[in-house]
Design an enzyme around this catalytic site. Structure first.
Site, PDB file in Angstrom:
ATOM      1  CG  ASP A  88      -1.972  -1.109   1.130  1.00 30.35           C
ATOM      2  OD1 ASP A  88      -3.063  -0.854   0.625  1.00 30.35           O
ATOM      3  OD2 ASP A  88      -1.667  -2.240   1.561  1.00 30.35           O
ATOM      4  CG  HIS A 141      -2.173   4.124  -1.366  1.00 28.92           C
ATOM      5  ND1 HIS A 141      -3.421   4.055  -1.943  1.00 28.92           N
ATOM      6  CD2 HIS A 141      -2.145   3.173  -0.393  1.00 28.92           C
ATOM      7  CE1 HIS A 141      -4.120   3.115  -1.334  1.00 28.92           C
ATOM      8  NE2 HIS A 141      -3.367   2.558  -0.399  1.00 28.92           N
ATOM      9  CG  ASN A 171      -8.710  -1.530  -2.831  1.00 23.72           C
ATOM     10  OD1 ASN A 171      -7.577  -1.653  -2.369  1.00 23.72           O
ATOM     11  ND2 ASN A 171      -9.546  -0.612  -2.377  1.00 23.72           N
ATOM     12  CG  HIS A 172      -6.701   2.456  -4.154  1.00 24.93           C
ATOM     13  ND1 HIS A 172      -7.158   3.748  -4.124  1.00 24.93           N
ATOM     14  CD2 HIS A 172      -7.026   1.924  -2.948  1.00 24.93           C
ATOM     15  CE1 HIS A 172      -7.726   4.001  -2.963  1.00 24.93           C
ATOM     16  NE2 HIS A 172      -7.656   2.909  -2.226  1.00 24.93           N
ATOM     17  CG  HIS A 205      -4.738  -5.464  -1.694  1.00 24.16           C
ATOM     18  ND1 HIS A 205      -3.672  -4.677  -1.324  1.00 24.16           N
ATOM     19  CD2 HIS A 205      -5.799  -4.618  -1.768  1.00 24.16           C
ATOM     20  CE1 HIS A 205      -4.056  -3.430  -1.194  1.00 24.16           C
ATOM     21  NE2 HIS A 205      -5.356  -3.360  -1.460  1.00 24.16           N
ATOM     22  CG  HIS A 234      -7.455  -3.620   1.605  1.00 15.76           C
ATOM     23  ND1 HIS A 234      -7.644  -2.580   0.727  1.00 15.76           N
ATOM     24  CD2 HIS A 234      -8.602  -3.712   2.326  1.00 15.76           C
ATOM     25  CE1 HIS A 234      -8.867  -2.084   0.890  1.00 15.76           C
ATOM     26  NE2 HIS A 234      -9.457  -2.746   1.858  1.00 15.76           N
ATOM     27  CG  HIS A 255      -3.915   1.942   4.683  1.00 14.92           C
ATOM     28  ND1 HIS A 255      -3.860   3.196   4.115  1.00 14.92           N
ATOM     29  CD2 HIS A 255      -4.106   1.077   3.645  1.00 14.92           C
ATOM     30  CE1 HIS A 255      -4.016   3.103   2.808  1.00 14.92           C
ATOM     31  NE2 HIS A 255      -4.179   1.824   2.499  1.00 14.92           N
TER      32      HIS A 255
END
Length: 673
Positions: free
Chosen positions: A15, A17, A123-124, A212, A240, A242
């Site tokens: 994650d 991001h 999922n992002h 995830h 997933h 955090h």
């Protein structure tokens, strides 16, 4: 570890991001800075490879700036002359069959990779759109990342491990990219998720599973319980979530006594929400595996922006109703922020890359008070706080007002029900197609709403096409079975549609079947390198595809509407073609436009079905380097033997070397079966 020649060193992260709040002038570069720190740790610790648990990017379609940052950093830190000291044993063409170049990057003769990176999608940054591609496909094609764990079937999932070996240590690496939790939960319950195992020396492999999904239970099915996982696994890397849980125990991992496996939750490397879970200091994990024994270390990230949160109840410090109560409340909140800023200065890591402006959130209970302006309040800390506009979050205590208004009819009469504006795409479509003059006669309103929702939300470009084909074919079959006369077709179509609506669940089944066909078509197009076609595309190779009858060349007339040059049924014609014969009139009746008279060629459309044979697709080559065991242990009744019936003892502490602390090293708690 004592012997580096047979000890895997793996950096664990998740994650990242990349691209989160990239347009923010203060926080826009935070994700890139933390990603660079992670890669620098990997190089400094001389790891064998990096294992990432999903959500490398924050957006499904990252900007060019974000992609450029990612490409540049991976090339800077993961490319080089340092040799890779482990072997890849499994069939690469099977492990990366979803990629354009089905091979691991460090064995490509055109690339010079020193630190391979293996990653699943989250999922992002999950696959979507034409070709079912995601940003990790770009990285894999460029040779920067090894993208694995992509499920190509929505009915059954079969996970084949990546098999790696270094000296005597063997690792079986399983991966599963993000899938909607409710769907995956249902698939686990139906035993539709299966993990293959090597047939040779099954007990000598150290089994790692990367996924995830939601670990916390948000609802009955919106999470994946650890009890669903296979009990032969030794370590699970859970993406997933955090919250970093690398320091919850001395072992840095969590033991599940039921499944007898360890779970590692590395958490994110950047705070994407102002919540308590994000307040936990960010770390990455350094996993060392020797045989069936392993050790996990947590390495703190020193470049992550600090986050502080505090709850404030104003009534404990200011008396309601006293003079200047609102100003006193605001002054008290200013003192709290100043205290948190002083704490941030004390706890700063000293790294030049860690920002000096922390994230601060005060959750203020203003019960019995009037709230002050949070925007004006934030102006006092513009240069000192990273989020001055969102520092204050007001809330009231929930009070039971039912007893106060129970006998007060006058007060109850004054309460108005205010409709919340929560318009959704499917609701707007349903309203449009049921309005006067726009009613659907053949297609169902619910089906069209769901198809448009799939098209808008998930870019499933074949959703509407496949729904029209599916419901058209179903109506054709019904009309053929009843031998409907031409002048009764319109009434029978409407009657059949209403009958389907009355049957419980039939519309839902139609939508599911159509969406499944759309996904299958998209996947087949991605395998064949094609792109989605039109509604009546003669080159469609999906099963039972419906096409409109072609107009003969002799009957091609110049219709008055757009696109009326024949070939695919005079899509835009508004009336009869100028030079067409009777066949052209029939073809024109299937157009989307509204004719100037009663459509006389409807029967030709409904009864003009052409069957298509499905394309024969070949599977992956069976010549694997190591044969995987896809058989299941079965008892006399034929049911699968539960892993809980096989006894497994907690392991003893290993003896790697005299220098290693016994508290830091873990042996896989497995007994040979």
């Amino acid at each position: 570890m004592a012997n580096d020649s047979k000890t895997f060193k793996i950096l664990i992260a998740s994650d990242i991001h990349l691209g989160y709040m990239e347009s923010d002038p203060i926080r826009g570069n935070d994700s890139v800075v933390s990603f660079e720190e992670i890669l620098s740790i990997a190089r400094a610790r001389e790891v064998d490879f990096i294992l990432h648990g999903g959500d490398l990017f924050h957006e499904n379609k990252p900007s060019r700036v974000t992609l450029h940052h990612c490409f540049a950093l991976l090339r800077k830190y993961c490319m080089g002359d340092k040799p890779v000291h482990f072997e890849y044993l499994s069939d690469q063409s099977a492990d990366f069959k979803h990629c354009k170049f089905p091979s691991v990057n460090y064995e490509d003769p055109n690339l010079n990779v020193s630190i391979p990176m293996f990653s699943i999608h989250g999922n992002h940054d999950d696959p979507t759109g034409p070709g079912n591609l995601c940003s990790l496909d770009l990285l894999h094609t460029n040779g920067l990342v090894n993208y694995f764990g992509k499920a190509t079937s929505l009915d059954k999932i079969q996970i084949s491990p990546i098999l790696l070996q270094k000296g005597d240590t063997k690792i079986a690496l399983y991966g599963l990219g993000s899938i909607r939790d409710e769907r995956l939960h249902r698939m686990f319950l139906k035993k539709d998720v299966k993990m293959l195992r090597p047939k040779e020396d099954q007990e000598n492999w150290f089994n790692i599973f990367v996924l995830h999904q939601n670990r916390a239970k948000h609802s009955a099915t919106s999470h994946i319980p650890e009890q669903f996982l296979e009990d032969f696994l030794d370590l699970v890397i859970w993406g997933h979530e955090h919250e970093c849980r690398l320091n919850v125990s001395a072992e840095k991992v969590e033991w599940n006594p039921i499944q007898q496996l360890y779970v590692c939750q590395p958490g994110s490397s950047i705070a994407t929400s102002l919540s308590e879970g994000e307040m936990v200091p960010k770390h990455v994990g350094l996993l060392e595996v020797n045989g069936k024994e392993f050790r996990m270390q947590s390495i703190p990230l020193k470049s992550v922006r600090q986050l502080f949160m505090e709850d404030v109840v104003l009534s404990k410090y200011v008396k309601p109703g006293e003079p200047n109560a609102q100003k006193k409340c605001e002054a008290f909140c200013v003192e709290k922020v100043e205290a948190l800023l002083a704490r941030a200065e004390e706890e700063h890591t000293g790294s030049s890359k860690q920002p000096r402006q922390p994230l601060i959130r005060l959750r203020v209970d203003y019960t019995s008070f009037e709230p002050f302006s949070s925007q004006r309040f934030g102006q006092n800390f513009v240069e000192r706080v990273a989020n001055p506009k969102t520092m204050i979050q007001f809330h009231r205590q929930k009070m039971d007002r039912g007893s106060d208004f129970k006998h007060d009819a006058k007060t109850l009469a004054q309460i108005k029900n205010i409709a919340v504006d929560s318009a959704r795409v499917e609701d707007m479509v349903a309203k449009l197609v049921t309005s006067e003059g726009c009613q659907l006669k053949l297609l169902s309103e619910k089906g069209m709403s769901e198809a448009v929702k799939e098209y808008v939300d998930k870019e499933e470009k074949e959703a509407i096409t496949e729904l029209v084909k599916y419901q058209l074919k179903k109506t054709q079959v019904h009309l053929q079975s009843r031998n409907t006369n031409e002048d009764q077709i319109d009434d029978e179509v409407v009657r059949f549609k209403e009958a389907r609506k009355q049957k419980a669940g039939e519309e839902d089944e139609e939508v599911k079947a159509a969406m499944k066909e759309a996904q299958i078509k998209r996947m087949s197009q991605s395998q064949n390198g094609g792109v989605g076609g039109g509604l009546f595309d003669d080159e469609d190779d999906s099963d039972d595809s419906m096409t409109a009858p072609k107009t003969p060349k002799s009957a091609q007339g110049r219709g008055r509407g757009r696109g009326s040059r024949g070939g695919r049924g005079s899509r835009g014609g508004r009336g009869r073609g100028r030079g067409g014969n009777e066949d052209a009139e029939k073809s024109a009746s299937s157009s989307r436009g509204r004719g100037t008279g009663r459509n006389k060629g409807t029967v030709a459309d409904f009864l003009g079905t052409r069957q298509r044979s499905s394309t024969n697709r070949t599977g992956v080559s069976e010549e694997d380097s190591i044969v995987l065991d896809d058989s299941e242990d079965e008892d006399v009744s034929g049911s699968r033997t539960s892993g809980h019936q096989r006894s497994k003892a907690r392991p003893r502490r290993p003896n790697f070397s005299d220098d290693d602390s016994p508290e830091e090293t873990i042996k896989s708690r497995k007994r040979r079966r």
